[in-house]
Design an enzyme around this catalytic site. Structure first.
Site, short mmCIF file in Angstrom:
data_model
loop_
_atom_site.label_atom_id
_atom_site.label_comp_id
_atom_site.label_asym_id
_atom_site.label_seq_id
_atom_site.Cartn_x
_atom_site.Cartn_y
_atom_site.Cartn_z
N HIS A 186 -8.75 -3.78 -2.15
CA HIS A 186 -8.29 -3.04 -1.47
C HIS A 186 -8.48 -1.46 -1.10
CE1 HIS A 186 -3.87 -1.78 -0.21
NE2 HIS A 186 -4.63 -1.08 -0.68
N GLU A 187 -8.85 -0.80 -2.45
CA GLU A 187 -9.10 0.19 -2.44
C GLU A 187 -10.51 0.48 -2.20
OE1 GLU A 187 -6.51 2.77 -3.59
OE2 GLU A 187 -5.36 0.60 -4.32
N CYS A 239 0.67 -0.69 0.03
CA CYS A 239 0.26 -0.10 -0.18
C CYS A 239 1.01 1.59 0.09
CB CYS A 239 -1.11 -0.07 1.35
SG CYS A 239 -1.81 1.90 1.20
N HIS A 267 -9.87 1.39 1.92
CA HIS A 267 -9.32 2.41 1.84
C HIS A 267 -10.84 3.51 2.32
CE1 HIS A 267 -5.75 2.66 1.36
NE2 HIS A 267 -5.45 1.83 0.59
#
Ligand SMILES: [Zn+2]
Length: 196
Positions: free
Chosen positions: A147-148, A105, A151
């Site tokens: 993954h994004e 990341c 966030h």
């Protein structure tokens, strides 16, 4: 314009991000700056909280993965051509048996760990023109989106590790939040900005 990337430890990375509408100020510039920032740091994805904004916006461009020798020609071709902006995304479904992939990341430089996620997703989002889409993805593209997406939900990949792994990398994470790290892109560190 390249924006500083927020480092591990900043509260903005732990916040559930808010939806935006097309009146969000200077949205096109922001998106352009985020792409420039992501490419400048050789990332394959970047979420708005990583540039300090708690809004539901992230970008993905998997082009760097197209060089990966472990992938089939078909997969390489897919990676080469996948570039997309996701606004107000909601993952509707995730399915299949979890698989491990070594994730990193831009907010957590030099830390890479295997993370388990389901292989298939269905996601609803709006594009730059606020047109709504519902699409399905799998494999590496789904992985980057997950993954994004985490966030904008205030979740980091390190949150998904076992408590044993978390203990092992604790010192590294503390150093990152204090800015005690060598990086070749612009970052903003929580512990340092507090002192100013
Ligand atoms: Zn990340």
């Amino acid at each position: 314009m390249i924006l500083p990337i927020v480092a591990y430890g900043d509260a903005v990375l732990k916040k559930k991000a808010k939806e935006i509408d097309k009146d969000y100020p200077n949205l096109n510039d922001l998106i352009e700056n985020m792409y420039e920032t992501m490419y400048g740091a050789y990332g394959v994805g970047l979420a708005a909280p990583q540039v300090g904004l708690p809004i539901r916006l992230f970008l993905v461009d998997t082009e760097p993965f197209s060089e990966d020798e472990d992938l089939s020609d078909k997969e390489k071709e897919q990676m080469k051509n996948f570039k997309k902006t996701f606004i107000n995304a909601q993952i509707l479904e995730e399915e299949g048996d979890e698989w491990a992939f070594n994730e990193g990341c831009l907010s957590i430089p030099d830390v890479r760990e295997d993370v388990f996620r389901k292989p298939k997703i269905k996601i609803q989002y709006q594009d730059e023109n606020f047109e709504t889409h519902v699409e399905e993805y799998d494999g590496l593209i789904a992985r980057v989106i997950q993954h994004e997406y985490d966030h904008i939900e205030g979740v980091l990949f390190t949150d998904k590790l076992s408590s044993f792994k978390k203990r092992l990398i604790k010192g590294k994470l503390t150093n990152i939040s204090k800015g005690k790290i060598k990086i070749d892109y612009k970052m903003r560190f929580p512990a340092m900005s507090r002192k100013r």
